[in-house]
Design an enzyme around this catalytic site. Structure first.
Site, PDB file in Angstrom:
ATOM      1  N   ALA A  49      52.959  98.315  -4.499  1.00  0.00           N
ATOM      2  CA  ALA A  49      51.549  98.490  -4.868  1.00  0.00           C
ATOM      3  C   ALA A  49      51.219  99.970  -4.892  1.00  0.00           C
ATOM      4  O   ALA A  49      51.694 100.742  -4.048  1.00  0.00           O
ATOM      5  CB  ALA A  49      50.632  97.772  -3.883  1.00  0.00           C
ATOM      6  N   GLU A  50      50.393 100.362  -5.851  1.00  0.00           N
ATOM      7  CA  GLU A  50      50.082 101.780  -6.047  1.00  0.00           C
ATOM      8  C   GLU A  50      49.419 102.429  -4.841  1.00  0.00           C
ATOM      9  O   GLU A  50      49.466 103.645  -4.675  1.00  0.00           O
ATOM     10  CB  GLU A  50      49.152 101.974  -7.255  1.00  0.00           C
ATOM     11  CG  GLU A  50      49.704 101.491  -8.582  1.00  0.00           C
ATOM     12  CD  GLU A  50      49.165 100.131  -8.929  1.00  0.00           C
ATOM     13  OE1 GLU A  50      48.414 100.019  -9.907  1.00  0.00           O
ATOM     14  OE2 GLU A  50      49.489  99.163  -8.206  1.00  0.00           O
ATOM     15  N   ASN A  51      48.751 101.632  -4.001  1.00  0.00           N
ATOM     16  CA  ASN A  51      48.081 102.216  -2.842  1.00  0.00           C
ATOM     17  C   ASN A  51      49.048 102.586  -1.727  1.00  0.00           C
ATOM     18  O   ASN A  51      48.639 103.142  -0.712  1.00  0.00           O
ATOM     19  CB  ASN A  51      46.994 101.282  -2.304  1.00  0.00           C
ATOM     20  CG  ASN A  51      47.509  99.902  -1.964  1.00  0.00           C
ATOM     21  OD1 ASN A  51      48.347  99.368  -2.659  1.00  0.00           O
ATOM     22  ND2 ASN A  51      46.989  99.317  -0.899  1.00  0.00           N
TER      23      ASN A  51
END
EC number: 2.8.3.-
Length: 217
Positions: A49-51
């Site tokens: 996930a990009e976070n």
């Protein structure tokens, strides 16, 4: 009209077959988020996930959420054994370096050249493009899952995108409730029919030239 639950799940189930053992996978929101439900139990993959999480697991039961652990859309998740955490700088470095084997994204339009528009509808407020631009450009394989037409019945597979682009020439495969199509040499290539659809129906609902590459076609 939007897609029903059964159609969304069928699209997600077909998309899950594109994920292979050992892959690093990034999923968009909406239909892509259903894909893990259809992976084989013995499938060893890592969801990124990009976070800043590599190793996202299933959603926790109500009351078991960790306020500090969520996916890029902000929804609570669990972490699998071997998961790792890092800042967004490292996360996007992974993406831009081409470490994501496959990304599965939603879309508003896809052109016959593989251009992707999935972030802005004129006149509507949106928070921004997010990480889709980097994912679409740098993932080794880009799969789009979406309805074949919009809510007004207009084709979303077009000769040219009329909405602002997320990335150009990036889409490899499209899965809708009507068909599975590849993008190659500026053409859509019909590979499979879904839900009892016919070639004539898919052709009529697609605003671009389609080549057919199916058994017995």
């Amino acid at each position: 009209m939007g897609l029903g639950v059964a159609e969304r799940e069928q699209i997600a189930k077909r998309a899950a077959t594109e994920i292979k053992q050992g892959m690093i996978v990034n999923l968009g929101i909406g239909i892509p988020s259903l894909v893990p439900n259809f992976l084989k139990p013995d499938m060893q993959v890592m969801f990124q996930a990009e976070n800043g999480v590599l190793g996202i697991g299933e959603s926790p039961e109500k009351g078991e959420e960790d306020a500090h652990l969520c996916n890029a859309a902000g929804y609570p998740v669990r972490a699998v054994k071997g998961a790792s955490y890092f800042d967004t700088t490292m996360s996007f470095a992974m993406i831009r370096k081409g470490k994501i084997d496959i990304t599965i994204l939603g879309a508003l339009q896809v052109s016959q050249s593989g251009d992707l528009a999935n972030w802005l509808v004129p006149g509507k407020k949106v928070p921004g493009m997010g990480g889709a631009m980097e994912l679409a450009q740098k993932a080794k394989k880009v799969v789009v899952v979406m309805s074949h037409t919009d809510q007004k019945g207009r084709p979303k597979l077009t000769e040219r995108c009329t909405l602002p682009l997320t990335a150009a020439g990036c889409v490899d495969l499209i899965i809708t409730e009507k068909a599975v199509l590849e993008v190659d040499s500026h053409h859509f290539i019909l590979k499979e029919l879904m839900n009892g659809s016919t070639i004539d129906e898919v052709t009529r609902l697609t605003e671009a030239e389609i080549k057919i590459d199916m058994p017995f076609s």
